[in-house]
Design an enzyme around this catalytic site. Structure first.
Site, PDB file in Angstrom:
ATOM      1  N   LYS A   1      -8.871   2.254  -7.659  1.00  0.00           N
ATOM      2  CA  LYS A   1      -9.324   0.941  -7.181  1.00  0.00           C
ATOM      3  C   LYS A   1     -10.479   0.389  -7.996  1.00  0.00           C
ATOM      4  O   LYS A   1     -10.600  -0.821  -8.180  1.00  0.00           O
ATOM      5  CB  LYS A   1      -9.687   1.007  -5.698  1.00  0.00           C
ATOM      6  CG  LYS A   1      -8.460   1.157  -4.826  1.00  0.00           C
ATOM      7  CD  LYS A   1      -8.695   0.732  -3.410  1.00  0.00           C
ATOM      8  CE  LYS A   1      -7.369   0.746  -2.668  1.00  0.00           C
ATOM      9  NZ  LYS A   1      -7.483   0.470  -1.261  1.00  0.00           N
TER      10      LYS A   1
ATOM     11  N   LYS B   1       2.922   4.020  -6.520  1.00  0.00           N
ATOM     12  CA  LYS B   1       3.232   3.857  -5.098  1.00  0.00           C
ATOM     13  C   LYS B   1       3.262   2.392  -4.681  1.00  0.00           C
ATOM     14  O   LYS B   1       2.568   1.558  -5.261  1.00  0.00           O
ATOM     15  CB  LYS B   1       2.252   4.655  -4.230  1.00  0.00           C
ATOM     16  CG  LYS B   1       0.894   4.057  -4.054  1.00  0.00           C
ATOM     17  CD  LYS B   1       0.180   4.627  -2.812  1.00  0.00           C
ATOM     18  CE  LYS B   1      -1.025   3.762  -2.503  1.00  0.00           C
ATOM     19  NZ  LYS B   1      -1.524   3.789  -1.178  1.00  0.00           N
TER      20      LYS B   1
ATOM     21  N   LYS C   1      -0.363  -2.450  -0.924  1.00  0.00           N
ATOM     22  CA  LYS C   1      -0.719  -3.822  -0.549  1.00  0.00           C
ATOM     23  C   LYS C   1      -1.475  -4.504  -1.681  1.00  0.00           C
ATOM     24  O   LYS C   1      -1.414  -5.706  -1.847  1.00  0.00           O
ATOM     25  CB  LYS C   1      -1.656  -3.810   0.662  1.00  0.00           C
ATOM     26  CG  LYS C   1      -1.048  -3.329   1.925  1.00  0.00           C
ATOM     27  CD  LYS C   1      -2.023  -3.608   3.070  1.00  0.00           C
ATOM     28  CE  LYS C   1      -2.107  -2.431   3.998  1.00  0.00           C
ATOM     29  NZ  LYS C   1      -3.265  -1.569   3.758  1.00  0.00           N
TER      30      LYS C   1
HETATM   31  N1  AQP Z   1       3.549   3.747  -0.652  1.00  0.00           N
HETATM   32  C1  AQP Z   1       3.288   4.434   0.452  1.00  0.00           C
HETATM   33  N2  AQP Z   1       4.126   5.393   0.877  1.00  0.00           N
HETATM   34  C2  AQP Z   1       3.892   6.104   2.013  1.00  0.00           C
HETATM   35  N3  AQP Z   1       2.799   5.895   2.789  1.00  0.00           N
HETATM   36  C3  AQP Z   1       1.925   4.942   2.411  1.00  0.00           C
HETATM   37  N4  AQP Z   1       0.771   4.496   2.942  1.00  0.00           N
HETATM   38  C4  AQP Z   1       0.276   3.506   2.162  1.00  0.00           C
HETATM   39  N5  AQP Z   1       1.085   3.286   1.112  1.00  0.00           N
HETATM   40  C5  AQP Z   1       2.122   4.170   1.233  1.00  0.00           C
HETATM   41  C6  AQP Z   1       0.190   5.008   4.180  1.00  0.00           C
HETATM   42  O1  AQP Z   1      -0.075   3.914   5.033  1.00  0.00           O
HETATM   43  C7  AQP Z   1      -1.244   4.196   5.794  1.00  0.00           C
HETATM   44  C8  AQP Z   1      -2.176   3.040   5.780  1.00  0.00           C
HETATM   45  O2  AQP Z   1      -2.657   2.793   4.501  1.00  0.00           O
HETATM   46  P1  AQP Z   1      -3.991   1.938   4.327  1.00  0.00           P
HETATM   47  O3  AQP Z   1      -3.808   0.597   4.871  1.00  0.00           O
HETATM   48  O4  AQP Z   1      -5.159   2.692   4.828  1.00  0.00           O
HETATM   49  O5  AQP Z   1      -4.212   1.836   2.810  1.00  0.00           O
HETATM   50  P2  AQP Z   1      -3.606   2.563   1.604  1.00  0.00           P
HETATM   51  O6  AQP Z   1      -3.259   3.970   1.865  1.00  0.00           O
HETATM   52  O7  AQP Z   1      -4.545   2.394   0.458  1.00  0.00           O
HETATM   53  O8  AQP Z   1      -2.303   1.694   1.470  1.00  0.00           O
HETATM   54  P3  AQP Z   1      -2.020   0.519   0.499  1.00  0.00           P
HETATM   55  O9  AQP Z   1      -0.840  -0.203   0.933  1.00  0.00           O
HETATM   56  O10 AQP Z   1      -1.992   1.073  -0.891  1.00  0.00           O
HETATM   57  O11 AQP Z   1      -3.242  -0.446   0.695  1.00  0.00           O
HETATM   58  P4  AQP Z   1      -4.275  -0.972  -0.346  1.00  0.00           P
HETATM   59  O12 AQP Z   1      -3.470  -1.435  -1.508  1.00  0.00           O
HETATM   60  O13 AQP Z   1      -5.008  -2.052   0.389  1.00  0.00           O
HETATM   61  O14 AQP Z   1      -5.142   0.204  -0.706  1.00  0.00           O
HETATM   62  C9  AQP Z   1      -1.852   5.481   5.253  1.00  0.00           C
HETATM   63  O15 AQP Z   1      -1.506   6.545   6.100  1.00  0.00           O
HETATM   64  C10 AQP Z   1      -1.172   5.646   3.927  1.00  0.00           C
HETATM   65  O16 AQP Z   1      -1.048   6.991   3.560  1.00  0.00           O
END
Ligand code: AQP
Length: 334
Positions: A113, A196, A199
């Site tokens: 990030k 992966k 968001k």
């Molecule tokens: N690609 C993924 N596959 C499986 N699980 C996923 N999670 C996120 N992306 C995947 C799981 O979703 C939960 C919530 O995630 P978060 O909102 O805390 O943020 P994150 O893990 O950082 O997910 P994002 O989508 O990548 O958000 P941004 O881009 O904002 O950082 C967690 O349990 C995560 O494991």
């Protein structure tokens, strides 16, 4: 008795990765007799990157609506917003005195990030895993259902819990267990099968959002990166075809069958035959959730009520834990 805690950031709309990697599993935990579930919207994590306060407020409600629309029942689980329970941040400071800089520097999410601008990244982004440890430990949670990407943060939370216990000679915090289950613990981007689905990926074409309409889903799946070969018979033949493996994994997860069975269904077919069927399955799976979410978002007051009563319940659990931590650490509570 298991105490289960997990959360999602209101950084944007939830996507297929959040749903299959986490949310879908959360729903099944609430049916376990010996489990008490707490699900929060982790807004304090969302402000570690640039954001618009007005968008954050709405996104927070939308994430809560997505939880409920996906089957999290406020009668069975405690649903709340992280910032409404100040004990999370209060415990974070105390745990921060025990978290080692070297270990935080090794967190891959921070590196991803912060990118090349690590020197200019905020302290909040760097300290994110300490707040996550506090989110879990403030409830003495025993199980944390997450996607695979959060495994490293969970290990740090376990490390901080045992440092606390050792340093003060107590057996106070349990070791929270990561629960990485489900058929798709790591959903990959539609544009690149080696990164992966996220968001924060600048390309909306890389993910399928819970709120995408049928046309958008179809378009995104049609444009999803694949190769020109037909689908093979054996799963091991997908070893070097990450995009193909991702789509088959998703198809299997949504249709509640094994990857082998899904592959059998499409073996010998090309992606132009597979993609419309896959799109139909995603549309069918998401439609009830999206419709429920839209209905819930028409009555945001009801969502706020659920969140407020959830926060009250959560605080009742968090306050005595924080008080005990103060006592153990020799802090005054005058
Ligand atoms: N690609 C993924 N596959 C499986 N699980 C996923 N999670 C996120 N992306 C995947 C799981 O979703 C939960 C919530 O995630 P978060 O909102 O805390 O943020 P994150 O893990 O950082 O997910 P994002 O989508 O990548 O958000 P941004 O881009 O904002 O950082 C967690 O349990 C995560 O494991």
């Amino acid at each position: 008795m298991k105490r289960i805690l997990s959360g999602m950031q209101p950084t944007s709309q939830l996507h297929l990765g959040n749903y299959l990697g986490a949310l879908k599993n959360w729903v099944s935990f609430q049916e376990e007799k010996d489990a008490e579930c707490l699900y929060c919207v982790v807004d304090l994590h969302a402000i570690t990157v640039p954001y618009d306060p007005k968008v954050l407020k709405r996104a927070t409600l939308e994430i809560a609506a997505a939880y409920i629309a996906s089957g999290i029942d406020p009668k069975k689980s405690t649903i709340f917003v992280q910032s409404a329970v100040p004990e999370h941040s209060q415990l974070m400071w105390l745990l921060g005195t025990m978290a080692q800089m070297g270990k935080l520097q090794r967190m891959t999410q921070f590196k991803d990030k912060a990118g090349k601008n690590a020197e200019r990244a905020g302290l909040g982004l760097f300290a994110y895993p300490v707040l996550m440890a506090a989110d879990i430990l403030i409830y003495k949670a025993t199980h944390v259902p997450v996607g695979e990407d959060q495994k490293q943060h969970l290990e740090l939370a376990r490390d901080i819990a045992s440092t606390f216990n050792t340093r003060f000679g107590v057996d106070f915090f349990p070791q929270p267990e990561p629960v990485i289950t489900g058929p798709a613990p790591r959903v990959m981007s539609l544009r690149d099968g080696t990164s992966k689905m996220s968001k924060s990926d600048p390309s909306d074409m890389s993910r399928i959002n819970l709120t995408d309409d049928a046309d958008t889903i179809l378009k995104k799946i049609r444009k999803a990166k694949t190769d020109s070969e037909a689908l093979p018979e054996k799963l091991s033949d997908l070893d070097n075809r990450p995009e193909a493996l991702n789509l088959i994994t998703l198809y299997a997860a949504l249709s509640n069958e094994s990857k082998e069975d899904s592959l059998k269904r499409f073996s010998g077919k090309t992606f132009s035959e597979f993609k419309p069927e896959f799109a139909e399955l995603v549309i069918e799976s998401f439609a009830p959730i999206t419709n429920n979410m839209n209905k819930l978002m028409k009555d945001t007051e009801s969502i706020e009520k659920i969140l407020n009563s959830g926060a009250e319940k959560a605080q009742e659990m968090a306050a005595p834990v924080l008080a005990e931590v103060h006592r153990i650490m020799g802090l005054s509570r005058l």
